[in-house]
Design a protein around this motif. Structure first.
Motif, mmCIF file in Angstrom:
data_model
loop_
_atom_site.group_PDB
_atom_site.id
_atom_site.type_symbol
_atom_site.label_atom_id
_atom_site.label_comp_id
_atom_site.label_asym_id
_atom_site.label_seq_id
_atom_site.Cartn_x
_atom_site.Cartn_y
_atom_site.Cartn_z
ATOM 1 N N ASP A 1 0.871 -1.174 0.000
ATOM 2 C CA ASP A 1 0.000 0.000 0.000
ATOM 3 C C ASP A 1 0.909 1.226 0.000
ATOM 4 O O ASP A 1 2.007 1.191 0.532
ATOM 5 C CB ASP A 1 -0.974 0.009 1.190
ATOM 6 N N HIS B 1 0.001 11.138 4.648
ATOM 7 C CA HIS B 1 -1.278 11.854 4.712
ATOM 8 C C HIS B 1 -2.018 11.513 5.998
ATOM 9 O O HIS B 1 -2.556 12.409 6.684
ATOM 10 C CB HIS B 1 -2.128 11.487 3.499
ATOM 11 N N ARG C 1 2.833 7.170 0.435
ATOM 12 C CA ARG C 1 2.368 8.566 0.393
ATOM 13 C C ARG C 1 1.105 8.754 1.228
ATOM 14 O O ARG C 1 0.877 9.839 1.786
ATOM 15 C CB ARG C 1 2.142 9.006 -1.051
ATOM 16 N N TRP C 2 0.275 7.713 1.331
ATOM 17 C CA TRP C 2 -0.939 7.818 2.139
ATOM 18 C C TRP C 2 -0.655 7.639 3.621
ATOM 19 O O TRP C 2 -1.475 8.021 4.467
ATOM 20 C CB TRP C 2 -1.989 6.821 1.648
ATOM 21 N N LYS C 3 0.502 7.072 3.952
ATOM 22 C CA LYS C 3 0.903 7.030 5.357
ATOM 23 C C LYS C 3 1.201 8.446 5.844
ATOM 24 O O LYS C 3 0.784 8.849 6.933
ATOM 25 C CB LYS C 3 2.129 6.138 5.551
#
Length: 420
Positions: free
Chosen positions: A395, A402, A398-400
């Motif tokens: 996964d 965020h 970059r969403w971590k």
């Protein structure tokens, strides 16, 4: 208890014959505490490391290594103590995973979904289900997974559980089924229609059930022997007592997501450690110093020393964040609330930002520091970067960032979809 392992293989799969029966170990050690778990992992890692490059290059499935892994008792260390297991802390589970992954990245990943399924059982299983499956694990049986589905742009799950007069059945196809190739049971994410809406369950399917087809079609350039291929279910009968509620993980705060993610972070940390140690050994024993350094040994090159110092510092930081995350997951398991689970998710996400970046960097800088001789194909040193690059795509990091930033800046709790 034995299972027929009738596995389809593709042309790129190993040439050796696959075993026809998947047996449990004749003898199984019982680990009783955290210290034993760590000592056992270190012992096993020394036996797994020597042929890791060969298994990767030849895509040699690690049947013997997995048998030793299970026989050691490590696959039962998260079974709660009241059910006969060690009930180790999450920091210990993460460190055990990192130790094995440093020796062989694929072996470090294979049990990830096994521990994930055990957490689903702990959170949502009935007392009878817990007793049954925990005992199966302590007897040496292992879980794989059939969770993800591909070929669709949306995230709607299409593998369905239907209930009829002739029993309960599963139909569908899954991919990225890490460990299913080696499993006695395949925990399968299914949906069933209830009162006009889809409700999610985790169905534990015996590997030998008629209608189950495991295909060894994983051909990623990294994590080559994780058995992460596909599973087809065609009118597969499943007993009601093998079906565990899973909707709770989306509707209420649970530690299923953080538990899954801390293991992923540990796998990446192990990859980084493996690359770092390989670089140290190569530079000490084989590398030549750059002419402008004006030193006799590559290990005395001041710029090389500085690069190793930078990597070491970031490795230590990643380790510290992972240990910290383990404490947050422990606390959330003991007292799960919206806040405690969110804090655990964020702590694990913080760890994953570092474990992701340092695993990729260590695998790449290995060659910069060791030199051109390290690229020889027979050495297999590229496996560290390939494994890290493949696994860190589980996964997006970059969403971590965020999730972490949104938590601190806007007090927004991470979403409950299992990815954190």
């Amino acid at each position: 208890m034995t299972f027929d392992l009738s596995v389809e293989t593709l042309d790129h799969a190993p040439t050796q014959a696959l075993p026809r029966e998947l047996r449990t170990p004749l003898t199984l050690d019982l680990i009783t505490n955290d210290a034993e778990a760590l000592a056992t992992a270190r012992r096993l890692a020394t036996t797994f490391a020597p042929e890791a490059a060969l298994r990767d290059r030849e895509r040699r499935l690690p049947w013997a290594e997995l048998d030793a892994f299970v026989a050691s008792g490590l696959w039962g260390i998260t079974v709660p103590r009241e059910f006969g297991g060690a009930g180790v802390r999450n920091g210990t589970l993460a460190e055990v995973t990192a130790i094995i992954a440093a020796a062989d990245g694929s072996l470090g990943q294979i049990p990830q979904n096994h521990f994930y399924a055990l957490e689903v059982l702990r959170v949502g299983g009935s007392l009878e289900q817990q007793r049954f499956f925990y005992q199966r694990v302590l007897a040496g049986e292992r879980f794989g997974n059939a969770l993800a589905e591909i070929s669709h742009k949306d995230f709607k799950r299409r593998t369905r559980l239907t209930r009829g007069a002739d029993g309960w059945h599963i139909d569908g196809r899954k991919f990225y089924c890490t460990g299913a190739l080696y499993a006695h049971w395949i925990p399968t994410l299914v949906v069933a229609e209830e009162q006009g809406r889809d409700v999610t369950y985790l169905a534990f399917v015996p590997r030998d059930t008629p209608g189950v087809t495991v295909t060894d079609d994983w051909d990623g350039f990294g994590q080559r022997v994780t058995g992460s291929g596909s599973v087809q279910f065609e009118q597969v009968r499943v007993e009601p007592e093998w079906v565990v509620p899973f909707q709770v993980s989306f509707e209420h705060a649970t530690t299923i997501g953080p538990l899954a993610q801390i293991i992923h972070a540990a796998i990446d940390l192990g990859q980084a450690r493996g690359a770092f140690e390989a670089a140290l050994q190569f530079v000490r024993e084989r590398s030549r110093p750059w002419i402008d350094a004006k030193v006799e040994l590559a290990a005395d090159d001041p710029l090389t020393i500085a690069q190793f110092g930078d990597l070491a510092a970031r490795l230590r930081a990643a380790e510290a964040l992972l240990r910290r995350a383990g404490r947050f997951v422990d606390a959330a398991q003991a007292a799960p609330t919206d806040r405690s689970v969110a804090e655990a998710s964020v702590a694990v996400a913080e760890a994953r930002t570092l474990t992701t970046t340092v695993s990729l960097d260590a695998g790449s800088r290995l060659f910069e520091l060791a030199g051109a001789a390290a690229t020889l194909d027979g050495l297999g040193l590229d496996r560290f970067w390939r494994n890290a690059r493949t696994h860190t795509l589980h996964d997006p990091v970059r969403w971590k960032y965020h999730a972490v930033g949104n938590f601190y800046l806007n007090d927004k709790l991470p979403p409950r979809h299992g990815a954190l």
